[in-house]
Write a protein that holds these residues in place. Structure first.
Motif, short mmCIF file in Angstrom:
data_model
loop_
_atom_site.label_atom_id
_atom_site.label_comp_id
_atom_site.label_asym_id
_atom_site.label_seq_id
_atom_site.Cartn_x
_atom_site.Cartn_y
_atom_site.Cartn_z
N GLU A 191 9.01 -1.03 -33.06
CA GLU A 191 9.98 -0.48 -34.00
C GLU A 191 10.52 -1.63 -34.81
OE1 GLU A 191 10.72 2.67 -34.16
OE2 GLU A 191 9.94 3.44 -32.26
N LEU A 192 10.97 -1.36 -36.03
CA LEU A 192 11.60 -2.41 -36.83
C LEU A 192 12.81 -2.97 -36.08
CD1 LEU A 192 11.55 -1.24 -40.54
CD2 LEU A 192 10.07 -2.86 -39.38
N THR A 193 13.56 -2.07 -35.43
CA THR A 193 14.80 -2.49 -34.77
C THR A 193 14.51 -3.25 -33.48
OG1 THR A 193 14.83 -0.30 -33.81
CG2 THR A 193 16.30 -0.70 -35.67
N SER A 194 13.28 -3.14 -32.94
CA SER A 194 13.01 -3.82 -31.67
C SER A 194 12.38 -5.20 -31.87
CB SER A 194 12.12 -2.95 -30.78
OG SER A 194 10.82 -2.85 -31.31
N LEU A 195 12.21 -5.62 -33.13
CA LEU A 195 11.66 -6.95 -33.38
C LEU A 195 12.79 -7.98 -33.23
CD1 LEU A 195 8.98 -8.41 -34.53
CD2 LEU A 195 10.26 -8.50 -36.66
N ALA A 196 12.61 -8.91 -32.29
CA ALA A 196 13.67 -9.91 -32.04
C ALA A 196 13.81 -10.83 -33.25
CB ALA A 196 13.31 -10.72 -30.81
N ILE A 197 15.06 -11.03 -33.71
CA ILE A 197 15.26 -11.91 -34.87
C ILE A 197 16.37 -12.91 -34.59
CG2 ILE A 197 14.42 -10.40 -36.71
CD1 ILE A 197 17.41 -9.65 -37.18
N ASP A 198 16.66 -13.11 -33.28
CA ASP A 198 17.71 -14.09 -32.96
C ASP A 198 17.09 -15.30 -32.25
OD1 ASP A 198 16.96 -12.58 -30.86
OD2 ASP A 198 18.97 -12.04 -30.18
N GLY A 199 17.89 -16.34 -32.07
CA GLY A 199 17.45 -17.54 -31.37
C GLY A 199 16.16 -18.09 -31.94
N LEU A 200 15.15 -18.22 -31.06
CA LEU A 200 13.85 -18.77 -31.46
C LEU A 200 13.20 -17.99 -32.60
CD1 LEU A 200 11.93 -19.63 -28.17
CD2 LEU A 200 12.42 -21.14 -30.11
N TYR A 201 13.54 -16.71 -32.69
CA TYR A 201 12.88 -15.83 -33.66
C TYR A 201 13.67 -15.66 -34.95
CZ TYR A 201 10.40 -14.77 -29.37
OH TYR A 201 9.69 -14.89 -28.22
N ARG A 202 14.67 -16.52 -35.14
CA ARG A 202 15.52 -16.43 -36.33
C ARG A 202 14.71 -16.33 -37.62
NH1 ARG A 202 18.68 -20.45 -34.37
NH2 ARG A 202 17.32 -21.87 -35.47
N SER A 203 13.61 -17.08 -37.64
CA SER A 203 12.81 -17.14 -38.87
C SER A 203 12.20 -15.79 -39.25
CB SER A 203 11.72 -18.19 -38.72
OG SER A 203 10.92 -17.89 -37.61
N LEU A 204 12.24 -14.82 -38.31
CA LEU A 204 11.66 -13.50 -38.62
C LEU A 204 12.62 -12.60 -39.40
CD1 LEU A 204 9.78 -12.46 -35.37
CD2 LEU A 204 8.84 -13.36 -37.48
N ALA A 205 13.90 -13.00 -39.44
CA ALA A 205 14.92 -12.14 -40.04
C ALA A 205 14.60 -11.75 -41.50
CB ALA A 205 16.30 -12.78 -39.93
N PRO A 206 14.22 -12.69 -42.36
CA PRO A 206 13.93 -12.30 -43.75
C PRO A 206 12.77 -11.30 -43.85
CG PRO A 206 14.06 -14.70 -43.56
CD PRO A 206 14.11 -14.15 -42.18
N ALA A 207 11.77 -11.46 -43.00
CA ALA A 207 10.63 -10.54 -43.02
C ALA A 207 11.06 -9.15 -42.59
CB ALA A 207 9.51 -11.06 -42.11
N ARG A 208 11.92 -9.08 -41.58
CA ARG A 208 12.37 -7.76 -41.15
C ARG A 208 13.23 -7.11 -42.22
NH1 ARG A 208 15.80 -6.33 -35.84
NH2 ARG A 208 17.52 -6.09 -37.31
N MET A 209 14.02 -7.93 -42.89
CA MET A 209 14.84 -7.43 -43.99
C MET A 209 13.94 -6.85 -45.08
SD MET A 209 18.16 -7.79 -45.20
CE MET A 209 18.85 -9.40 -44.86
#
Ligand SMILES: [Zn+2]
Length: 270
Positions: free
Chosen positions: A73-91
């Protein structure tokens, strides 16, 4: 006798529960909207929730999401800590869902293996189906090419067009791992046929790839030992013409995993 009666009654209750009629629409599939204060004479009706649920189920099954990604799910993709860099892609993924179909520009999700691009693509598909009832189709690039090639085999009943028709016609196509097969003339022709058909019909395509978005070695005049040290780009794998077509069809979203950043660096400083 008594026991038998109880058994019969129980059975009756069970049957009743199984064919329970939707309380919102009494099985008609339509429900009445609250009367509008402006046009209070006309009762307006709309599709009942039970119909939307049934359609969601049908669309989810038709999307052919592979088992191992079913939970994404879009909401289940981790975007914190180590995965911070994924935040713009999820946005970008959420924005895409929100804006569709007013903005029909597709997405080109670029990132190394395991960085979460397939997760994003599947999350988008599920969100589009649930919130907008849009028909989507997921295909692994390798699997699609294999199925087309298999259709040439005389003992197989499906024809090339049987495989390609949904790929050409489904409102939203996800092509996962574009370029993951060593290119041949046939592969270039096939990719070109698929992308051009969808482009001409103004249909949206979501692509994932782990190749860097750059022109082919040929186009850049890179030869000899320099060429063998150079990683393949999208231009090398699908051809420069199809790469520029993709840029017309899609917005590029680069998913910055840590590995991926290293790769970009080594590519620019040979
Ligand atoms: Zn209903």
């Amino acid at each position: 006798m008594e026991l038998r009666r109880i058994a019969e009654e129980t059975e009756l209750t069970l049957t009743k529960t199984q064919i329970e009629v939707c309380p919102l629409c009494a099985g008609t599939g339509w429900k009445t909207l609250p009367a509008s204060p402006v046009q209070n004479k006309d009762r307006r009706v709309t599709r009942c929730d039970c119909q939307l649920q049934a359609r969601t189920g049908t669309l989810l099954a038709a999307a052919h999401i592979p088992r191992r990604y079913e939970h994404c799910e879009l909401t289940s993709l981790a975007i914190d800590g180590l995965y911070r860099s994924l935040a713009p892609a999820r946005m970008a993924a959420s924005k895409f869902v929100e804006g569709y179909p007013v903005d029909k520009t597709g997405l080109l999700l670029i990132g190394t293996i395991g960085v979460g691009k397939t997760h994003l693509a599947v999350g988008i598909v599920k969100e589009l189906i649930r919130s907008k009832g849009i028909a989507c189709l997921f295909y692994d690039y390798r699997e699609l090419l294999k199925q087309i090639q298999n259709s040439y085999n005389d003992s197989v009943k499906t024809t090339e067009l049987d495989v390609l028709r949904p790929v050409f016609e489904t409102e939203i196509l996800v092509l996962d791992e574009l370029g993951a097969v060593k290119p041949t003339e046939w592969i270039w022709d096939t990719v070109s046929l698929i992308l051009s058909t969808r482009y001409n019909d103004k249909l949206t395509t979501i692509i994932t790839t782990n190749f860097l978005d750059g022109p082919s070695a040929k186009a850049e005049g890179v030869e000899g030992p320099k060429r063998s040290n150079r990683d393949d780009t999208l231009g090398d794998r699908i051809g420069d013409r199809m790469r520029s077509r993709l840029h017309e069809m899609c917005r590029v979203v680069t998913i910055e995993g840590t590995d991926f950043r290293q790769k970009v660096k080594s590519a620019s400083f040979p």
